[in-house]
Design a protein around this motif. Structure first.
Motif, PDB file in Angstrom:
ATOM      1  N   LEU A   1       0.844  -1.198   0.000  1.00 42.56           N
ATOM      2  CA  LEU A   1       0.000   0.000   0.000  1.00 42.56           C
ATOM      3  C   LEU A   1       0.876   1.244   0.000  1.00 42.56           C
ATOM      4  O   LEU A   1       1.906   1.294   0.675  1.00 42.56           O
ATOM      5  N   GLU A   2       0.412   2.246  -0.744  1.00 45.58           N
ATOM      6  CA  GLU A   2       1.097   3.533  -0.757  1.00 45.58           C
ATOM      7  C   GLU A   2       0.280   4.517   0.067  1.00 45.58           C
ATOM      8  O   GLU A   2      -0.944   4.612  -0.105  1.00 45.58           O
ATOM      9  N   TYR A   3       0.919   5.235   0.974  1.00 45.57           N
ATOM     10  CA  TYR A   3       0.247   6.315   1.696  1.00 45.57           C
ATOM     11  C   TYR A   3      -0.009   7.457   0.707  1.00 45.57           C
ATOM     12  O   TYR A   3       0.912   7.883   0.018  1.00 45.57           O
ATOM     13  N   THR A   4      -1.256   7.948   0.655  1.00 48.74           N
ATOM     14  CA  THR A   4      -1.559   9.025  -0.297  1.00 48.74           C
ATOM     15  C   THR A   4      -2.325  10.167   0.370  1.00 48.74           C
ATOM     16  O   THR A   4      -2.836  10.024   1.482  1.00 48.74           O
TER      17      THR A   4
ATOM     18  N   TRP B   1       5.619   3.577   1.457  1.00 52.84           N
ATOM     19  CA  TRP B   1       4.824   2.354   1.316  1.00 52.84           C
ATOM     20  C   TRP B   1       4.819   1.574   2.625  1.00 52.84           C
ATOM     21  O   TRP B   1       5.801   1.601   3.370  1.00 52.84           O
ATOM     22  N   ILE B   2       3.745   0.831   2.828  1.00 57.73           N
ATOM     23  CA  ILE B   2       3.736  -0.191   3.862  1.00 57.73           C
ATOM     24  C   ILE B   2       3.404  -1.485   3.128  1.00 57.73           C
ATOM     25  O   ILE B   2       2.547  -1.509   2.248  1.00 57.73           O
TER      26      ILE B   2
ATOM     27  N   GLY C   1      -9.378   5.017   2.322  1.00 53.06           N
ATOM     28  CA  GLY C   1      -9.106   5.818   1.127  1.00 53.06           C
ATOM     29  C   GLY C   1      -7.697   6.322   0.985  1.00 53.06           C
ATOM     30  O   GLY C   1      -7.190   6.479  -0.124  1.00 53.06           O
ATOM     31  N   GLN C   2      -7.026   6.564   2.102  1.00 55.53           N
ATOM     32  CA  GLN C   2      -5.706   7.185   2.029  1.00 55.53           C
ATOM     33  C   GLN C   2      -4.582   6.172   1.827  1.00 55.53           C
ATOM     34  O   GLN C   2      -3.409   6.561   1.791  1.00 55.53           O
ATOM     35  N   LEU C   3      -4.920   4.890   1.691  1.00 61.59           N
ATOM     36  CA  LEU C   3      -3.895   3.862   1.446  1.00 61.59           C
ATOM     37  C   LEU C   3      -4.286   3.126   0.177  1.00 61.59           C
ATOM     38  O   LEU C   3      -5.297   2.433   0.126  1.00 61.59           O
ATOM     39  N   ARG C   4      -3.496   3.286  -0.863  1.00 62.00           N
ATOM     40  CA  ARG C   4      -3.858   2.760  -2.179  1.00 62.00           C
ATOM     41  C   ARG C   4      -2.956   1.599  -2.579  1.00 62.00           C
ATOM     42  O   ARG C   4      -1.738   1.674  -2.387  1.00 62.00           O
ATOM     43  N   PRO C   5      -3.533   0.523  -3.134  1.00 62.54           N
ATOM     44  CA  PRO C   5      -2.679  -0.549  -3.640  1.00 62.54           C
ATOM     45  C   PRO C   5      -1.551   0.047  -4.483  1.00 62.54           C
ATOM     46  O   PRO C   5      -1.808   0.769  -5.450  1.00 62.54           O
ATOM     47  N   ALA C   6      -0.330  -0.255  -4.105  1.00 61.14           N
ATOM     48  CA  ALA C   6       0.808   0.521  -4.606  1.00 61.14           C
ATOM     49  C   ALA C   6       1.163   0.210  -6.050  1.00 61.14           C
ATOM     50  O   ALA C   6       1.845   0.990  -6.692  1.00 61.14           O
ATOM     51  N   TRP C   7       0.719  -0.923  -6.553  1.00 61.89           N
ATOM     52  CA  TRP C   7       1.122  -1.330  -7.898  1.00 61.89           C
ATOM     53  C   TRP C   7       0.131  -0.890  -8.967  1.00 61.89           C
ATOM     54  O   TRP C   7       0.356  -1.119 -10.147  1.00 61.89           O
TER      55      TRP C   7
ATOM     56  N   PRO D   1     -11.254   8.791  -3.348  1.00 64.49           N
ATOM     57  CA  PRO D   1      -9.983   9.124  -2.690  1.00 64.49           C
ATOM     58  C   PRO D   1      -8.787   9.098  -3.644  1.00 64.49           C
ATOM     59  O   PRO D   1      -7.698   9.505  -3.255  1.00 64.49           O
TER      60      PRO D   1
END
Lengths: 269, 269, 269, 269
Positions: free
Chosen positions: C143-146, C161-162, D99-105, D148
């Motif tokens: 997961l990316e912090y956004t 990222w986490i 919402g503030q944590l998005r699948p990073a890929w 988000p």
């Protein structure tokens, strides 16, 4: 003389005839010449008038239908009838008229185009240049007036095109979820709309409704045709409603079911 | 002849001299003329050459320092030495060179400007037009080359300006978190940088470092000065590092502490 | 107690240990707990301190190298050592911490995330939820912090990222034009970087340089591994330098050439 | 069971009652619970049904009026009545629901929100959290459902709000160029619209037209009121028509000219 006023409706104008006639938008005065394209962003003061003997004529595109549909119409009169004019006539063209070079100390004009007048001379040059290198199979040599500070259409609800149908060209048919009002600026030709052929010549106005196939043709051997149009595409795009489709059958051309006869239609009325 | 190659570095060029010399960027060939500004987006194939007798000269701006700093440099050679050229010379200018009118059937070019060459004739006209209506107190008649499909600078890491310092003008001082390399295209004048006066004339190159006050002046009574510059402002802006400040003391002018003497500096070396 | 200050450098923090320790960013005070992620946008005042007996520990990520490279470093001390705190502790989490629901009367926070602290409890829940439905072949449950008001990374120069590497997972290799610093928050496993295997366990820090192949693995039968990382991807993306490539040979896995031995390396020094 | 279909109209739903009732949007099945908010982007397949004994009830918001006004309505039936469901029930909440944590890929979902269901439990928590730190003078504790990945409203033509009017609160009056349909989810209170007081309680629906002053009040001493609403604000904003104004007279409160009596109105009909 039309006294100064402003409104929430968005407006564009295409000049059909102009003789010492002027328009002033937010202090920027311009003398109107045949083929000029003017924008009038919402809330900008404007007044028009004529300093000559003969009348001016222009095609006025306002988004009043959707503005009224949305209950969003506002209108103000100015106390003074004529706005004070900033020093240089056609100042917005002087300052921003070569779109790719922007005054370096200013932020971009993101809301509406800073160019209030797109002069015919420049527009014609752009058409001639484009004709040397590329064209659309559906619209031939077609240019969209844009805000060079964003690349977006000049209004939120309307866009405008200038289009050259070269001699001998017959475009392919497609259809879109948007509608268009066309004005014939030069030459003659025809547009086949939903299987009906509409012949047109200089000064005519025709309309292409939403989601019907249409194609343009110029039968002339050597005379170009120039079409100006106002289209509501931006509304459809930003609201997520736009789609388009090219005609796949008959090599991309419609079967012509009939020819529109303006005189008969007139006679019947 | 420089054989075809491409790289991840971003490049811009300002033509100092050109005689039957050409550059081809991604198939778009252009003959180089004094004052033309060219862009070379990353990954676009390019080759250059001369079909005449005399040499060409240009100022080349590449973002190699930051590309190397970021370990992001890639480079490819083409097997063929010279690219195939698309039909029309200077096609990108024909198709997109009047920035506010865009081929209506194409999506905007959002990544890099579709105009590969900004011709001097158009640039000079824009400077002359702007001079009639407005100017910056810090940079006089200054224009930024932009991508008219987005309004953004022509490169992600660099922007370029063309600037006219009119006769008799002495601008106010300000400073910014960005640096600039200047080339004197025409005329003569001076720039006071951090209190030191640097006199310059046609053909000179000078540099304004980050966050030092600077002001320009043209002592001539009737000759304009034209400055071209490459600035790294876009990096600072997109990374959230940009700031600027005008000099508040002494009516906006620096106290001159000394005059730079290029000959003495040369002699010492 | 670290007295209040602010700087142009951008900062993020990941809490390793916290006991009655606090951080106050622009008046928003939060008690630090293991696994919390904090942002510190540039120019925001901040001060830190501890009201308990035992020390806190966190991983601090600052973009000082590129800030200094660009000559863009600014720093201010506050006259008061400790900021006044707004009424509610951890107010930014109360107001914005469910990212998809935004206070309806406010404009979005476009520059930096309005969430100053991403609490571990929420982060862990997001990892567990995601693990039930999807994962990346290269990074497993990542997961990316956004910033939920824009969808963009929390800083202009860094993203964070986490990542959960589930028991038994061995990801495929890829490489990117960006680099990353990893911190092992939980569990143990290994990362193969450019053919060398680096074993890691809770508390370790490792680094993946630019454009080298890397893959992660968790040999454990039932213990998850949690990795936190700071990556400079946003710089590369906005400057037009980013690219990535997956390893096509050997079913996507590198040939392991060696194993990194931290103790030997230490002994040699 | 409503068989699978899709349409160009944009839809949102607020669940009033749900018992083993489900909705499947583009393969993502969710069991409907009171207070859940669902989105149905245009062109996404959807089917609904009930596996229990008692009926479900929901408020359905479709943008059919403007879709029809623009001649932009398209509709398709699926050959299969029920869509194949992806593995995990309520997968979009598992994957994107914080919402503030998005699948990073993955790239962000820029067109429509990836969260198909905004669960009541999360929504209520957001209201309670916000109530601890801030509120609007005009709308009290009001949250807008957003995407988000962009921060924008969930639909192009509609946005939705969830709003808590706390006990004893009487908001100030303002008016906007947009209209809203309200549903009373919990509690009771009143809204003064254009000088007329409309009392409402759980299960009621009321409407605020364009550009009329309105203010909300909750007379209760200890019971909160929860309002859900669908608003057409996004249309007005993107088309450049939005404006708002707060009431300046009478300390921001309207003079009440009358009280709406639903029973009398019903009796008359």
């Amino acid at each position: 003389m039309a006294p100064a006023h402003r409104h929430s409706a968005q407006a564009v104008r295409f000049i059909i005839e102009g003789h010492k006639t002027y328009s002033t938008v937010q202090g920027d005065k311009v003398y109107l010449e045949r083929g000029d394209f003017l924008i009038n962003p919402p809330g900008y003061w404007h007044d028009h008038g004529s300093e000559g003997d003969s009348p001016a004529m222009w095609l006025d595109g306002l988004d009043l239908p959707i503005t009224n549909y949305l209950d969003a119409s506002f209108f103000d009169h100015d106390e003074s009838e004529v706005q004070e004019v900033t020093a240089v006539v056609d100042g917005s063209v002087m300052k921003y008229g070569i779109g790719q070079l922007r005054p370096a100390w200013e932020a971009p004009c993101k809301q509406y185009s800073p160019i209030f007048t797109y002069k015919w001379k420049t527009t014609e040059q752009a058409l001639n240049n484009l004709a040397k290198v590329d064209a659309s199979p559906f619209d031939d040599v077609a240019l969209e007036y844009t805000n060079p500070h964003t690349g977006r259409p000049v209004m939120d609800t309307m866009t405008a095109w200038i289009q050259m149908i070269r001699p001998g060209i017959h475009t392919k048919a497609h259809r879109q979820v948007n509608s268009a009002v066309y004005y014939v600026h030069e030459g003659c030709g025809a547009t086949i709309i939903d299987g009906i052929r509409f012949d047109w010549e200089k000064g005519d106005i025709f309309f292409i409704p939403c989601w019907v196939y249409h194609e343009h043709l110029n039968d002339s051997k050597d005379e170009r045709a120039i079409l100006f149009s106002i289209q509501d595409t931006p509304i459809l795009v930003v609201l997520g409603k736009y789609r388009e489709e090219e005609l796949s059958s008959n090599r991309g051309h419609q079967l012509v079911k009939g020819v529109f006869d303006a005189e008969t239609v007139m006679a019947h009325k």
